[in-house]
Design a protein around this motif. Structure first.
Motif, PDB file in Angstrom:
ATOM      1  N   UNK A  55     -43.017  12.152   5.080  1.00 64.05           N
ATOM      2  CA  UNK A  55     -43.877  12.818   5.861  1.00 64.05           C
ATOM      3  C   UNK A  55     -43.321  13.443   7.207  1.00 64.05           C
ATOM      4  N   UNK A  56     -41.895  13.552   7.114  1.00 58.68           N
ATOM      5  CA  UNK A  56     -41.229  13.622   8.633  1.00 58.68           C
ATOM      6  C   UNK A  56     -40.028  14.256   8.341  1.00 58.68           C
ATOM      7  N   UNK A  57     -39.215  14.712   9.287  1.00 58.69           N
ATOM      8  CA  UNK A  57     -37.870  15.364   8.954  1.00 58.69           C
ATOM      9  C   UNK A  57     -36.866  13.803   8.642  1.00 58.69           C
ATOM     10  N   UNK A  58     -36.005  14.222   7.908  1.00 57.74           N
ATOM     11  CA  UNK A  58     -34.932  12.806   7.592  1.00 57.74           C
ATOM     12  C   UNK A  58     -33.718  13.530   7.323  1.00 57.74           C
ATOM     13  N   UNK A  59     -32.794  12.694   7.512  1.00 60.19           N
ATOM     14  CA  UNK A  59     -31.449  13.101   7.216  1.00 60.19           C
ATOM     15  C   UNK A  59     -30.784  11.986   6.398  1.00 60.19           C
ATOM     16  N   UNK A  60     -30.334  12.407   5.177  1.00 59.18           N
ATOM     17  CA  UNK A  60     -29.658  11.457   4.151  1.00 59.18           C
ATOM     18  C   UNK A  60     -28.196  11.769   4.012  1.00 59.18           C
ATOM     19  N   UNK A  61     -27.260  10.917   4.228  1.00 62.33           N
ATOM     20  CA  UNK A  61     -26.038  11.205   4.279  1.00 62.33           C
ATOM     21  C   UNK A  61     -25.112  10.293   3.232  1.00 62.33           C
ATOM     22  N   UNK A  62     -24.327  11.147   2.434  1.00 56.84           N
ATOM     23  CA  UNK A  62     -23.561  10.352   1.665  1.00 56.84           C
ATOM     24  C   UNK A  62     -24.038   8.782   0.882  1.00 56.84           C
ATOM     25  N   UNK A  63     -23.571   7.787   1.313  1.00 53.22           N
ATOM     26  CA  UNK A  63     -23.796   6.566   0.347  1.00 53.22           C
ATOM     27  C   UNK A  63     -25.473   6.324   0.756  1.00 53.22           C
ATOM     28  N   UNK A  64     -26.058   6.942   1.704  1.00 50.96           N
ATOM     29  CA  UNK A  64     -27.666   6.525   1.982  1.00 50.96           C
ATOM     30  C   UNK A  64     -28.517   7.017   0.716  1.00 50.96           C
ATOM     31  N   UNK A  65     -27.816   8.130  -0.299  1.00 46.87           N
ATOM     32  CA  UNK A  65     -28.478   8.259  -1.250  1.00 46.87           C
ATOM     33  C   UNK A  65     -28.808   7.209  -2.247  1.00 46.87           C
TER      34      UNK A  65
END
Length: 715
Positions: A148-158
């Motif tokens: 319920x908030x803005x996020x950034x998911x980059x590369x290996x964080x998936x």
């Protein structure tokens, strides 16, 4: 270095170590990753996903399902589209996608260009796909919905390694009641991530929220607030929608943060700001021009500005009607200082008299609200704007001889609303008589309503009967499904409503009656009048005040309603919905409305084990689970929406190309789903109920899936 959903930097080696730990031990050290990312990875694991290899077949909306979703979300799509186009222009080289998803993670539309589009389609990053964490693991869209908030998911964080080439940033879009409507996302190549992208997405989501708020409350009074005067009129301002009696009907996220109020539940403006409503209305009647500075105790000052639609007029308040002349107004808002516009200064005598009258009026308003705070109508007011307006309008006629006509689909709660009107009004201690006109045989309804004398007809009671109209004397008569009343009885009912007298069957003297009349119908009565099936004169006699109760699929208070129902069904323990299931139910159309929801929750509570406190899909009735499955289990490739100047490689495919790619898609997805279901069943030692709960499907659905024959090698 990469950026986690909460913003902390994590080295790629730590991500690799965390993934190995999760695969080897099934656990995840909190110190290894950011707390938000850890929660998301653990949720992904609990959904039965594996980081490596191909995931089980995720659902994909069919063309028809996507069209229905777009129809349901037409307001969101209409306001988001121009913002998406502007956002796409700001992303630089354009080698990426700007995506809009709904509250279930269903991708509604995308703007893309460049070679990235083709690669994105290979991992189903296209309209019609569902990117909820349950199916895709940690990803910006699904994780923004879960957190319920803005996020950034980059590369290996998936969570899924196959998505590690992506860099994704997403921000939720909320409606004026604070409910998440969808997500705005920018996705591109991992190496192309820009640090300012998350700020861009957050700003764009805020702009969509601002447009939604202004449109939804275009006809009412709005209050703009900001800590700086330059912020008023910008997407960063706080917005409050106000009813004509001073209640907050909606407020955006900025206003919630500055005022500490909850958008999901209406509250009086005076409870969150040191502002007198009557004096605020004086300001509005003067034109409400300019901005004013409001000083608050233990909080930063706020700049206020009134925003009223063209031609907005409010009747003079009781304060103004008590004899205060135009020249004797006190300061518009006494707590406001350093204002741009200074109101006329009144004499002390005039000010004292005005303040005394205002104080008496406020005391009466406060006493009225206190008495209504816990009445039956207030219990129904859970935060939905349409329901709140219905409650406000019903409350205005509680003590007046005005009939009410309740319209709405079957199951929306017309009977509960009628009972709440009775229990909240001055007749609450007198009889409440409810008659379902559709449930009584036509041969008995006349005797049931009007009563009869002894021996009036064959089979009549030897003592006669006074009838429901006389039983309601002094109280309230509720005629449910009045549209099904026979025409002959409509004429008799009209005479009763005109003369306020009842004559029983078999003759005898007339008896005077006095009752509050409430009618209800799931069918609109006006078309029945046009068809000759309902008397026009009776329609206008019933139609004193018509209130249309919203269907459940359009209500904005579903989470609060579910919590209220669960508390009533399980008073001795706290029961909640699984978050993924809650998102599915919020998108379901609920043809049976509140009645269907209550029955589904009742069954779910009965099927839970004594130690369980979370309702999952496996606890729901099988027919409801199957209907939820039907919304998800029709895979179909949907092309990405691309600008006209896009290169040929990114344009929509031809029908022959689509057919070639989709012929095997359903079979492949079924095979993957069946293989995953079998592995889960083995892990549950053959316990089908436990496996169904872990998979989030019904037992019958699991049985059908396991019985489906394997695809042939040639398929």
């Amino acid at each position: 270095m990469v950026k986690t959903p909460s913003g902390a930097a994590v080295a790629p080696r730590l991500l690799r170590a965390a993934r190995r730990e999760l695969l080897d031990t099934g656990r995840l050290s909190v110190e290894t990753l950011d707390e938000g990312l850890s929660r998301s990875w653990l949720r992904s694991r609990d959904f039965g996903l594996s980081p490596v290899g191909r995931p089980p077949g995720a659902p994909h909306a069919s063309g028809a399902q996507l069209r229905r979703a777009l129809e349901r979300q037409h307001e969101l799509v209409a306001h988001a589209r121009p913002v998406m186009e502007d956002l796409f222009e700001q992303t630089g080289d354009g080698d990426g996608l700007v995506i809009l998803a709904d509250a279930q993670g269903l991708l509604l539309g995308a703007l893309g260009d460049g070679r990235f589009v083709d690669r994105a389609q290979r991992v189903a990053l296209r309209p019609g796909a569902i990117w909820d964490e349950r199916w895709r693991g940690t990803n910006a869209i699904g994780t923004a919905l879960a957190e319920q908030r803005p996020v950034a998911v980059l590369g290996g964080e998936h969570f899924l390694e196959r998505n590690a080439f992506l860099s994704c940033t997403a921000a939720p879009i909320r409606d004026p009641q604070g409910r998440v409507l969808g997500v705005l996302d920018i996705s591109g190549e991992q190496r192309g991530f820009q640090r300012h992208t998350l700020a861009l997405v957050r700003s764009a989501a805020r702009m969509v929220e601002h447009r939604l708020f202004q449109t939804r409350h275009a006809d009412g009074l709005r209050l703009q607030v900001h800590v700086q005067p330059e912020g008023l009129g910008t997407p960063t301002e706080g917005l409050l929608a106000l009813s004509e009696d001073g209640w907050i009907l909606g407020c955006n996220a900025a206003a919630q943060a500055w005022l500490g109020t909850d958008a999901a539940r209406p509250s009086p403006l005076e409870s969150v700001l040191p502002v007198r409503w009557a004096e605020l209305m004086d300001w509005a009647r003067q034109g409400g021009e300019g901005a004013r500075l409001l000083h608050r105790e233990d909080a930063p000052p706020l700049w206020l500005r009134l925003d009223a639609p063209r031609g907005w007029r409010r009747p003079s308040s009781p304060v103004a009607d008590t004899g205060a002349s135009t020249g004797s107004r006190s300061s518009v808002i006494p707590a406001i200082a350093d204002a741009e516009i200074v109101p006329p200064v009144s004499t002390n005598a005039e000010r004292d008299g005005h303040d005394e009258r205002a104080e008496r009026h406020r005391d009466r308003e406060h006493a009225s609200r206190e008495s209504a705070a816990d009445d039956a109508l207030q219990v129904l007011d859970l935060g939905d704007a349409a329901m709140h307006q219905a409650v406000l309008r019903a409350r205005r006629v509680l003590d007046k001889p005005i009939p009410l006509l309740l319209q709405g689909e079957s199951g929306v709660g017309k009977d509960l609303f009628a009972r709440a009107v009775h229990d909240s009004g001055p007749r609450r201690d007198r009889p409440y008589v409810a008659v379902n006109c559709a449930a009584l045989p036509e041969t008995l309804i006349e005797a049931e309503l009007f009563g009869y004398r002894p021996g009036a007809f064959t089979g009549a009671s030897r003592d006669g009967a006074q009838g429901r109209l006389r039983e309601a004397h002094g109280g309230t008569l509720f005629l449910d499904e009045i549209g099904d009343m026979p025409l002959a009885l409509q004429a008799r009912l009209l005479r009763v409503l005109q003369d306020r007298q009842v004559q029983p069957l078999g003759g005898g003297p007339t008896v005077p009656v006095d009752f509050q009349l409430i009618g209800a119908s799931h069918r609109p009565l006006r078309p029945l009048v046009a068809q000759g099936l309902f008397r026009e004169d009776l329609y206008y006699r019933l139609n004193g005040l018509t209130l249309c109760l919203p269907p459940l699929r359009e209500r904005q208070d579903l989470p609060v309603l579910v919590a209220r129902l669960l508390a009533a069904l399980e008073p001795t323990r706290r029961v909640v919905l699984d978050p993924a299931l809650a998102r599915e139910l919020s998108a379901y159309r609920w043809p049976g409305n509140v009645r269907q929801l209550e029955q589904a929750l009742r069954i779910a509570c009965a099927l839970m084990e004594p130690g369980e406190s979370v309702i999952r899909r496996g606890h729901l009735p099988d027919d409801l689970v199957e209907e939820l499955d039907q919304c998800l289990d029709e895979p179909m490739a949907i092309p990405v929406l691309v600008p006209a100047h896009a290169p040929a490689a990114t344009r929509p495919r031809t029908p022959a190309q689509k057919a070639a790619s989709t012929d095997t898609a359903p079979t492949m997805l079924r095979d993957q789903s069946r293989a995953h279901a079998r592995s889960v069943l083995e892990a549950c030692e053959g316990n089908h109920s436990a496996a169904a709960r872990r998979l989030g499907i019904g037992r019958n659905t699991l049985y059908r899936l396991l019985k489906t024959p394997d695809a042939s090698p040639d398929a």
